[in-house]
Design an enzyme around this catalytic site. Structure first.
Site, mmCIF file in Angstrom:
data_model
loop_
_atom_site.group_PDB
_atom_site.id
_atom_site.type_symbol
_atom_site.label_atom_id
_atom_site.label_comp_id
_atom_site.label_asym_id
_atom_site.label_seq_id
_atom_site.Cartn_x
_atom_site.Cartn_y
_atom_site.Cartn_z
ATOM 1 N N HIS A 121 0.871 -1.175 0.000
ATOM 2 C CA HIS A 121 0.000 0.000 0.000
ATOM 3 C C HIS A 121 0.916 1.236 0.000
ATOM 4 O O HIS A 121 2.027 1.180 0.544
ATOM 5 C CB HIS A 121 -0.828 -0.044 1.286
ATOM 6 C CG HIS A 121 -1.907 0.985 1.406
ATOM 7 N ND1 HIS A 121 -1.669 2.271 1.814
ATOM 8 C CD2 HIS A 121 -3.235 0.898 1.179
ATOM 9 C CE1 HIS A 121 -2.817 2.945 1.842
ATOM 10 N NE2 HIS A 121 -3.794 2.124 1.455
ATOM 11 N N ASP A 198 2.825 -4.718 8.086
ATOM 12 C CA ASP A 198 1.624 -3.921 7.895
ATOM 13 C C ASP A 198 0.432 -4.874 8.034
ATOM 14 O O ASP A 198 0.148 -5.681 7.151
ATOM 15 C CB ASP A 198 1.673 -3.288 6.492
ATOM 16 C CG ASP A 198 0.354 -2.624 6.096
ATOM 17 O OD1 ASP A 198 -0.639 -2.780 6.815
ATOM 18 O OD2 ASP A 198 0.335 -1.954 5.044
HETATM 19 N N1 PMP Z 1 -1.912 -0.899 4.458
HETATM 20 C C1 PMP Z 1 -2.877 -1.606 3.878
HETATM 21 C C2 PMP Z 1 -2.577 -2.966 3.335
HETATM 22 C C3 PMP Z 1 -4.168 -1.075 3.779
HETATM 23 O O1 PMP Z 1 -5.129 -1.769 3.200
HETATM 24 C C4 PMP Z 1 -4.414 0.218 4.300
HETATM 25 C C5 PMP Z 1 -5.782 0.851 4.181
HETATM 26 N N2 PMP Z 1 -6.374 0.735 2.933
HETATM 27 C C6 PMP Z 1 -3.363 0.894 4.899
HETATM 28 C C7 PMP Z 1 -2.124 0.307 4.971
HETATM 29 C C8 PMP Z 1 -3.540 2.249 5.490
HETATM 30 O O2 PMP Z 1 -4.451 2.202 6.563
HETATM 31 P P1 PMP Z 1 -5.084 3.532 7.140
HETATM 32 O O3 PMP Z 1 -5.604 4.297 5.963
HETATM 33 O O4 PMP Z 1 -6.182 3.039 8.041
HETATM 34 O O5 PMP Z 1 -4.017 4.248 7.863
#
Ligand code: PMP
Length: 404
Positions: A121, A198
């Site tokens: 991500h 993560d």
């Molecule tokens: N890592 C992954 C794999 C995610 O799916 C997400 C949210 N889509 C995030 C990080 C970021 O999370 P947040 O927006 O809740 O900080």
């Protein structure tokens, strides 16, 4: 507990969208909230809203106790050894950034290497790019194969004495792939590198035990585990958190302040500057308790049934291609349809009350790897039912007919 009984605990699932019953398949973006979570929020604001930790009055004590009770529950939820290892954040993004700005700034130098993967991500790419640019360090990427799995041989070949950190996603939000993190962590530790996991997508589906996993950091978000937005957890091994420099400065994170010198608070408060998100943190406990009471094994069994049911039906749709066919997957299907733009599919499904996500899902490099601008993603949660998948399949047939 039967799925129908569970569904009834999520009031939003009773609403209509465009005159149709809502079918919510955007759970990987954020999950819906059970009534116990909503009640915990309103109960706090109705009965004991107060700032925490420093107050001696009854409301402040009650709020502090409830806030710290979430820490204990979160500790158990991820199998951390001590409550001091649980730092409340805004979410996964802030957790990763905290590590990049503190541990990263202290431990990464010129020529050092950080390994991430090709399915990260953006929140597990950009903080490391910023750090590498600032320090003259190098970002290396584990490639992804055609099934959407990490190429482990290449990963192992990337590891060397310059590798200081491996930061990888446990479960891909775009493909559903469950990565072999135990193997990843063990190999990283052999060259002396630290590992951040993560857990944004894994915490809700898989049993998490950070102690057994032996990761150095683990981050997840409350809003993806049936809890509120604006709160998350960063786990770090105690000795690491103790040796790292502070993140934000302000109230709560200090022991003593003079104009000459400030001394810092003990863990975990050292990393929690200012008034935190008290209400949402308190309500996160209700979400974690809800998952525990339902049972992760029960949730997983139901979600696996949905995944198998949906995958078989998807495969029968002409022109539809599933992106990500890893051997180990969570209940999420990303797909494209020949000659049809994902966004158009999303809009037409919404007209039928069906919520899916379309686009790059904050994983642009992964989309580039597959040579596509984006996918349509249907992600299933514990309250979804086979009837809803049937509605999606019918909706897809209608959509394809209209668009082609
Ligand atoms: N890592 C992954 C794999 C995610 O799916 C997400 C949210 N889509 C995030 C990080 C970021 O999370 P947040 O927006 O809740 O900080």
């Amino acid at each position: 507990m039967a799925i129908l009984d569970l569904r009834q605990q999520f009031p939003i699932l009773n609403r209509m969208v465009k005159g149709k019953p809502l079918v919510y398949f955007d759970n990987a973006a954020t999950s819906q909230k059970p009534q116990v979570v909503i009640d915990a929020l309103t109960h706090y604001y109705t009965h004991y809203n107060a700032n925490i930790h420093r107050g001696i009055h009854t409301l402040a004590e009650e709020a502090t106790m409830a806030y710290e009770a979430t820490r204990r529950t979160a500790q158990e939820f991820i199998g951390a050894v001590s409550e001091e290892e649980i730092i409340f954040t805004r979410g996964t993004t802030e957790g990763i950034n905290l590590v990049a700005y503190t541990w990263g700034r202290q431990n990464i130098g010129t020529g050092d290497e950080i390994i991430i993967s090709g399915m990260e991500h953006h929140s597990n790419i950009v903080p490391w790019q910023i750090l590498c640019e600032e320090k003259g360090a190098v970002l290396k990427v584990i490639p992804v194969n055609d099934n959407g799995e990490l190429v482990m041989d290449t990963y192992k070949a990337l590891l060397n004495s310059k590798t200081k950190l491996v930061s990888v996603v446990h479960v891909s939000n775009s493909l559903g792939t469950v990565n072999p993190i135990k193997e990843i962590i063990e190999a990283a530790h052999q060259v002396g590198a630290k590992v951040l996991i993560d857990g944004a997508q894994s915490a809700v589906h898989l049993d998490i035990n950070v102690h057994e996993m032996d990761c150095d950091f683990f981050a997840f978000s409350g809003h993806k585990v049936y809890g509120p937005t604006g709160v998350g957890v960063l786990y770090g091994k105690k000795e690491l958190l103790e040796s790292m420099p502070v993140f934000q400065g302000g109230g709560e994170m200090i022991k003593e302040v003079t104009f000459e010198k400030t001394t810092y608070n003990d863990l975990p408060y050292k990393y929690e500057a200012g008034t935190p998100n008290i209400a949402d943190t308190i309500a996160l406990k209700a979400a974690l308790d809800f998952i525990k009471e339902t049972g992760k094994a029960t949730i997983r069994a139901h979600e696996e049934e949905l995944l198998a049911y949906a995958t078989a039906q998807f495969q029968a749709i002409p022109g539809l291609k599933i992106i990500g066919n890893a051997k180990e997957k969570v209940s999420l299907i990303s797909f494209i349809i020949k000659g049809v733009h994902p966004q158009d599919v999303g809009v037409l499904l919404d007209n039928q009350g069906i919520a899916v996500r379309t686009g790059h899902h904050c994983t642009q490099p992964l989309m580039a790897r597959f040579g596509i601008p984006g996918t349509i993603r249907a992600s299933f949660a514990l309250y979804n039912q086979k009837e809803e998948i049937d509605a999606l399949i019918t909706g897809l047939h209608k959509t394809i007919k209209m668009l082609s």
